[in-house]
Design an enzyme around this catalytic site. Structure first.
Site, PDB file in Angstrom:
ATOM      1  N   HIS A   2       0.844  -1.202   0.000  1.00 53.26           N
ATOM      2  CA  HIS A   2       0.000   0.000   0.000  1.00 53.26           C
ATOM      3  C   HIS A   2       0.882   1.256   0.000  1.00 53.26           C
ATOM      4  O   HIS A   2       2.065   1.185   0.320  1.00 53.26           O
ATOM      5  CB  HIS A   2      -0.899   0.042   1.239  1.00 53.26           C
ATOM      6  CG  HIS A   2      -2.097  -0.862   1.145  1.00 53.26           C
ATOM      7  ND1 HIS A   2      -2.052  -2.182   1.527  1.00 53.26           N
ATOM      8  CD2 HIS A   2      -3.366  -0.649   0.693  1.00 53.26           C
ATOM      9  CE1 HIS A   2      -3.240  -2.733   1.332  1.00 53.26           C
ATOM     10  NE2 HIS A   2      -4.052  -1.829   0.823  1.00 53.26           N
ATOM     11  N   LYS A  10      -0.447   4.902   4.535  1.00 52.01           N
ATOM     12  CA  LYS A  10      -1.392   3.996   5.210  1.00 52.01           C
ATOM     13  C   LYS A  10      -0.936   3.753   6.640  1.00 52.01           C
ATOM     14  O   LYS A  10       0.220   3.434   6.887  1.00 52.01           O
ATOM     15  CB  LYS A  10      -1.509   2.677   4.437  1.00 52.01           C
ATOM     16  CG  LYS A  10      -2.578   1.754   5.012  1.00 52.01           C
ATOM     17  CD  LYS A  10      -2.934   0.628   4.085  1.00 52.01           C
ATOM     18  CE  LYS A  10      -3.895  -0.360   4.725  1.00 52.01           C
ATOM     19  NZ  LYS A  10      -5.200   0.220   5.058  1.00 52.01           N
TER      20      LYS A  10
END
Ligand code: NAD
Length: 220
Positions: free
Chosen positions: A128, A132
């Site tokens: 990600h 995040k």
């Protein structure tokens, strides 16, 4: 046309949801973010992509408006799930750590077929964007629990990756890798609108995107 409210309205998902929903003529009548509250009308459904800290207030807002809730915020704990379960006795609640239809299908595949790999090594890699906050991702945990087996998860946080999950099964002679890649946040916003339409057809109850997936033909 939907009348909806947005918690986390200024966030990456909040902005993307508003942009996608507006292409259908949906109207955002309630907005909340840190230091922001706007109320123009009664929302039919509240959409929360914010932070676990917001859950108690989000539940109170749904109770106030008697509106459905679609919640995608991750890193929830038991106390949050309890609040959502209680709310679902009076209004429909759709909660998922991943609103992409592809992930819902992948989860179903893993549930059905992963037992064939019981004697193989298994692992998962999730990648990600570097902002995040949680690791492993809520989606990785969800996929792991669908397989009902121990499995190491490697989390990588780099650049602007929207979300990539690879499940790997390997034995001495062969390897299978299944990858889901979200190409943009649109992967989630499509599912969020599906979930909002699904929720409007319910009186109350606790649902996940698995339930939405099974109803897609009726909603769309
Ligand atoms: P973000 O940090 O860009 O946005 C979060 C927004 O929520 C910010 O604007 C922040 O100010 C706001 N916020 C924080 N606390 C709040 C509070 N108490 N009340 C109201 N607003 C508050 O993050 P993002 O990428 O938009 O993701 C938001 C959440 O959604 C995260 O938990 C993320 O993991 C999750 N997410 C879920 C899915 C899914 O499909 N379920 C997909 C993407 C992101």
């Amino acid at each position: 046309m939907l009348r909806y409210g947005l918690i986390g309205a200024n966030g990456k998902m909040g902005r993307e949801i508003e942009s996608y929903f507006s292409s259908f003529g949906d109207v955002c009548v309630f907005k909340k973010d840190v230091g922001l509250i706007e109320e123009h009308d009664t929302p039919q459904v509240i959409i929360d992509f914010s932070s676990p800290d917001a859950v108690a207030e989000t539940v109170a807002i749904c109770e106030k408006f008697n509106s459905a809730l679609v919640i995608g915020t991750t890193a929830l704990d038991e106390s949050h799930f309890e609040m959502l379960q209680n709310l679902s006795e009076s209004v429909p609640v759709v909660q998922s750590y991943n609103f992409s239809t592809g992930i819902a299908i992948l989860k179903k595949m893993l549930k059905e077929y992963s037992h064939y790999f019981d004697n193989w090594d298994g692992a998962m890699v999730e990648i990600h964007h570097n902002q995040k906050k949680d690791a492993p991702s809520g989606t990785a945990k969800m996929l792991k629990s669908a397989m009902n087996r121990g499995l190491p998860i490697s989390s990588i946080r780099v650049g602007g990756v929207f979300g990539e999950h690879t499940v790997i099964f390997s034995n001495a002679g062969e390897t299978i890798e299944i990858t889901h890649r979200a190409l943009s946040r649109r992967a989630f916003t499509i599912g969020v609108r599906n979930a909002a339409l699904f929720a409007l057809g319910k009186q109350n109850g606790y649902y996940t995107y698995d339930d939405v997936l099974e109803s897609l033909n009726e909603i769309l």
